[in-house]
Design a protein around this motif. Sequence first.
Motif, PDB file in Angstrom:
ATOM      1  N   LYS A   1      -6.581  -4.574   1.814  1.00 44.48           N
ATOM      2  CA  LYS A   1      -5.534  -3.713   1.237  1.00 44.48           C
ATOM      3  C   LYS A   1      -4.148  -4.047   1.766  1.00 44.48           C
ATOM      4  O   LYS A   1      -3.159  -3.983   1.034  1.00 44.48           O
ATOM      5  N   SER A   2      -4.051  -4.345   3.046  1.00 45.59           N
ATOM      6  CA  SER A   2      -2.735  -4.490   3.680  1.00 45.59           C
ATOM      7  C   SER A   2      -2.409  -5.900   4.115  1.00 45.59           C
ATOM      8  O   SER A   2      -1.301  -6.170   4.562  1.00 45.59           O
ATOM      9  N   ARG A   3      -3.378  -6.819   4.036  1.00 41.66           N
ATOM     10  CA  ARG A   3      -3.133  -8.158   4.566  1.00 41.66           C
ATOM     11  C   ARG A   3      -3.359  -9.280   3.556  1.00 41.66           C
ATOM     12  O   ARG A   3      -3.119 -10.449   3.865  1.00 41.66           O
ATOM     13  N   ALA A   4      -3.833  -8.963   2.370  1.00 38.92           N
ATOM     14  CA  ALA A   4      -3.995 -10.002   1.353  1.00 38.92           C
ATOM     15  C   ALA A   4      -2.852  -9.870   0.348  1.00 38.92           C
ATOM     16  O   ALA A   4      -2.503  -8.765  -0.069  1.00 38.92           O
ATOM     17  N   PRO A   5      -2.205 -10.995   0.005  1.00 38.49           N
ATOM     18  CA  PRO A   5      -0.968 -10.940  -0.788  1.00 38.49           C
ATOM     19  C   PRO A   5      -1.190 -10.655  -2.282  1.00 38.49           C
ATOM     20  O   PRO A   5      -1.159 -11.551  -3.116  1.00 38.49           O
ATOM     21  N   PHE A   6      -1.410  -9.357  -2.544  1.00 39.10           N
ATOM     22  CA  PHE A   6      -1.490  -8.854  -3.920  1.00 39.10           C
ATOM     23  C   PHE A   6      -0.474  -7.739  -4.066  1.00 39.10           C
ATOM     24  O   PHE A   6      -0.232  -6.978  -3.114  1.00 39.10           O
TER      25      PHE A   6
ATOM     26  N   ARG B   1       0.521   2.430   0.811  1.00 44.97           N
ATOM     27  CA  ARG B   1       0.233   3.769   1.331  1.00 44.97           C
ATOM     28  C   ARG B   1       0.247   3.741   2.861  1.00 44.97           C
ATOM     29  O   ARG B   1      -0.325   2.863   3.476  1.00 44.97           O
ATOM     30  N   GLU B   2       0.902   4.750   3.416  1.00 46.62           N
ATOM     31  CA  GLU B   2       0.921   4.921   4.878  1.00 46.62           C
ATOM     32  C   GLU B   2      -0.507   4.906   5.413  1.00 46.62           C
ATOM     33  O   GLU B   2      -0.812   4.276   6.428  1.00 46.62           O
ATOM     34  N   ALA B   3      -1.409   5.582   4.686  1.00 43.44           N
ATOM     35  CA  ALA B   3      -2.808   5.707   5.137  1.00 43.44           C
ATOM     36  C   ALA B   3      -3.480   4.341   5.238  1.00 43.44           C
ATOM     37  O   ALA B   3      -4.364   4.138   6.068  1.00 43.44           O
ATOM     38  N   ASP B   4      -3.068   3.392   4.397  1.00 44.92           N
ATOM     39  CA  ASP B   4      -3.692   2.073   4.435  1.00 44.92           C
ATOM     40  C   ASP B   4      -3.301   1.312   5.697  1.00 44.92           C
ATOM     41  O   ASP B   4      -4.112   0.601   6.277  1.00 44.92           O
ATOM     42  N   GLU B   5      -2.062   1.463   6.101  1.00 44.02           N
ATOM     43  CA  GLU B   5      -1.623   0.798   7.327  1.00 44.02           C
ATOM     44  C   GLU B   5      -2.306   1.440   8.542  1.00 44.02           C
ATOM     45  O   GLU B   5      -2.761   0.749   9.450  1.00 44.02           O
ATOM     46  N   GLU B   6      -2.416   2.760   8.501  1.00 45.58           N
ATOM     47  CA  GLU B   6      -3.087   3.475   9.594  1.00 45.58           C
ATOM     48  C   GLU B   6      -4.558   3.093   9.706  1.00 45.58           C
ATOM     49  O   GLU B   6      -5.120   3.042  10.793  1.00 45.58           O
ATOM     50  N   ALA B   7      -5.170   2.830   8.547  1.00 40.39           N
ATOM     51  CA  ALA B   7      -6.610   2.516   8.543  1.00 40.39           C
ATOM     52  C   ALA B   7      -6.919   1.276   9.372  1.00 40.39           C
ATOM     53  O   ALA B   7      -8.021   1.128   9.897  1.00 40.39           O
ATOM     54  N   LEU B   8      -5.943   0.396   9.526  1.00 36.67           N
ATOM     55  CA  LEU B   8      -6.170  -0.833  10.294  1.00 36.67           C
ATOM     56  C   LEU B   8      -6.356  -0.559  11.776  1.00 36.67           C
ATOM     57  O   LEU B   8      -6.992  -1.330  12.485  1.00 36.67           O
TER      58      LEU B   8
ATOM     59  N   PRO C   1       7.217  -7.664  -0.691  1.00 41.36           N
ATOM     60  CA  PRO C   1       7.060  -6.300  -0.158  1.00 41.36           C
ATOM     61  C   PRO C   1       5.673  -6.136   0.480  1.00 41.36           C
ATOM     62  O   PRO C   1       4.826  -7.023   0.347  1.00 41.36           O
ATOM     63  N   PRO C   2       5.440  -5.002   1.178  1.00 40.52           N
ATOM     64  CA  PRO C   2       4.104  -4.728   1.718  1.00 40.52           C
ATOM     65  C   PRO C   2       3.051  -4.877   0.619  1.00 40.52           C
ATOM     66  O   PRO C   2       3.286  -4.511  -0.530  1.00 40.52           O
ATOM     67  N   MET C   3       1.911  -5.408   0.979  1.00 36.03           N
ATOM     68  CA  MET C   3       0.899  -5.760  -0.002  1.00 36.03           C
ATOM     69  C   MET C   3       0.119  -4.535  -0.481  1.00 36.03           C
ATOM     70  O   MET C   3      -0.054  -3.572   0.260  1.00 36.03           O
ATOM     71  N   THR C   4      -0.305  -4.585  -1.714  1.00 33.83           N
ATOM     72  CA  THR C   4      -1.003  -3.436  -2.312  1.00 33.83           C
ATOM     73  C   THR C   4      -2.233  -3.892  -3.102  1.00 33.83           C
ATOM     74  O   THR C   4      -2.450  -3.483  -4.243  1.00 33.83           O
ATOM     75  N   GLY C   5      -3.042  -4.718  -2.464  1.00 37.23           N
ATOM     76  CA  GLY C   5      -4.257  -5.161  -3.133  1.00 37.23           C
ATOM     77  C   GLY C   5      -5.380  -4.135  -3.033  1.00 37.23           C
ATOM     78  O   GLY C   5      -5.171  -3.010  -2.607  1.00 37.23           O
ATOM     79  N   GLY C   6      -6.560  -4.553  -3.425  1.00 38.94           N
ATOM     80  CA  GLY C   6      -7.756  -3.720  -3.301  1.00 38.94           C
ATOM     81  C   GLY C   6      -7.961  -2.762  -4.440  1.00 38.94           C
ATOM     82  O   GLY C   6      -7.139  -2.677  -5.321  1.00 38.94           O
TER      83      GLY C   6
END
Lengths: 148, 148, 81, 81
Positions: free
Chosen positions: A117-122, A138-145, D76-81
């Motif tokens: 979610k937070s580390r793959a470039p999509f 989402r803040e929650a996604d960064e926290e999940a790490l 920007p910050p990534m939004t995959g998944g």
Amino acid sequence: MTVRVQREDFDIGAELNALRAGRDDIGALVSFSGLVRGTAKGAPITSMELEHYPGMTEKALTAIEAQAVERWSLQASLIIHRYGLLHPGDQIMMVATASPHRSDAFEAAEFLMDFLKSRAPFWKKEATADGGRWVDAREADEEALRRW
Amino acid sequence: MTVRVQREDFDIGAELNALRAGRDDIGALVSFSGLVRGTAKGAPITSMELEHYPGMTEKALTAIEAQAVERWSLQASLIIHRYGLLHPGDQIMMVATASPHRSDAFEAAEFLMDFLKSRAPFWKKEATADGGRWVDAREADEEALRRW
Amino acid sequence: MDVLYFAWVRERIGLPKERIETGATTVAELVEELKAREERYAVAFSDMSAIRVALDQELSPLDASLDGVREVAFFPPMTGG
Amino acid sequence: MDVLYFAWVRERIGLPKERIETGATTVAELVEELKAREERYAVAFSDMSAIRVALDQELSPLDASLDGVREVAFFPPMTGG
């Protein structure tokens, strides 16, 4: 251990069956799939464009998968992520993990999702009646790490 | 919210596709499937007999599912558990959970598995070259309940 | 009342189900009554920490009352999933 | 070196990729050079806390060295998944 980045849809049942085909050492198989939701912040969306960074995407996903393989007792794993134009209800991506016992498969699948979610470039851009809008991280996604 | 206890095998792909068919509100879909492993305590097994308590099984699974629905934001859930004669590599059971965001689907699936393991009346007997052996309940499975 | 046995409890007692007339008021009393009746029950119920009980298909403790209960089941710890 | 832009960074700068000759030794210096060059870069890079950087396809901090780097990407910050 497979990573696929593709425009085409995938068949989750065929993928899960292929992971366990011809072997009898797997006890637990976990899958996660992410789907395009029809509304965003209360407004209907008509489509979603998924942009990615060809080359880096595959590298990043492969690195995340390698970390999971190192941390958990995995017998097989799979990451498929689509890019391009998607519509509500469409499959965006899936991960699958296989292990002798369930805790490894579950934890590794959650780990893959959190990092992906937070580390793959999509990047997702949603199209609504008011035009396009880039989805905010989402803040929650960064926290999940942090739990890993 | 569905519970099925059956002798027949199931098609995990068809089940997952049916859960999300005709709707676009689901964002996350998690599945777990349990498979018969070909060895137990280092010895090859030839088959596994799954005994259950008809009537109580359905009640217990339905109660466990109802608890999950109460605790997490689930849009759909499914439990399928087989009984009868199985062989190495066969599917034993599956659960699936659907939610808007991934944490609910993941947690609910783990919860369902933890409770199903220790609270649904199924018993496994493995057949090896030395005869049949009832599978012992794992300490770790009882401990897994405490986190909920 | 109907008494059901599953898995190795069923194998040790030698039958899956029987009808029992009893004056026992709790599960524990019923177990003592069965153990006194025949060796195979004494063997099956020798270690009650390895036995689980369901009353009318609900998991119940050993000291639960049998009042109004129509179906009692004895079995080892469950191993589904 | 090749400089790539993705998502709204690409939209604000108006192109996905360009070749840049620069004397900058760090990412931060390259950003300052681009911001000084044209308004569209200044807009895209106005809040660097909203920008992620990859050097040769590896996520990297703003103060990372550009020594030997062939491909820089801003997004920007990534939004995959």
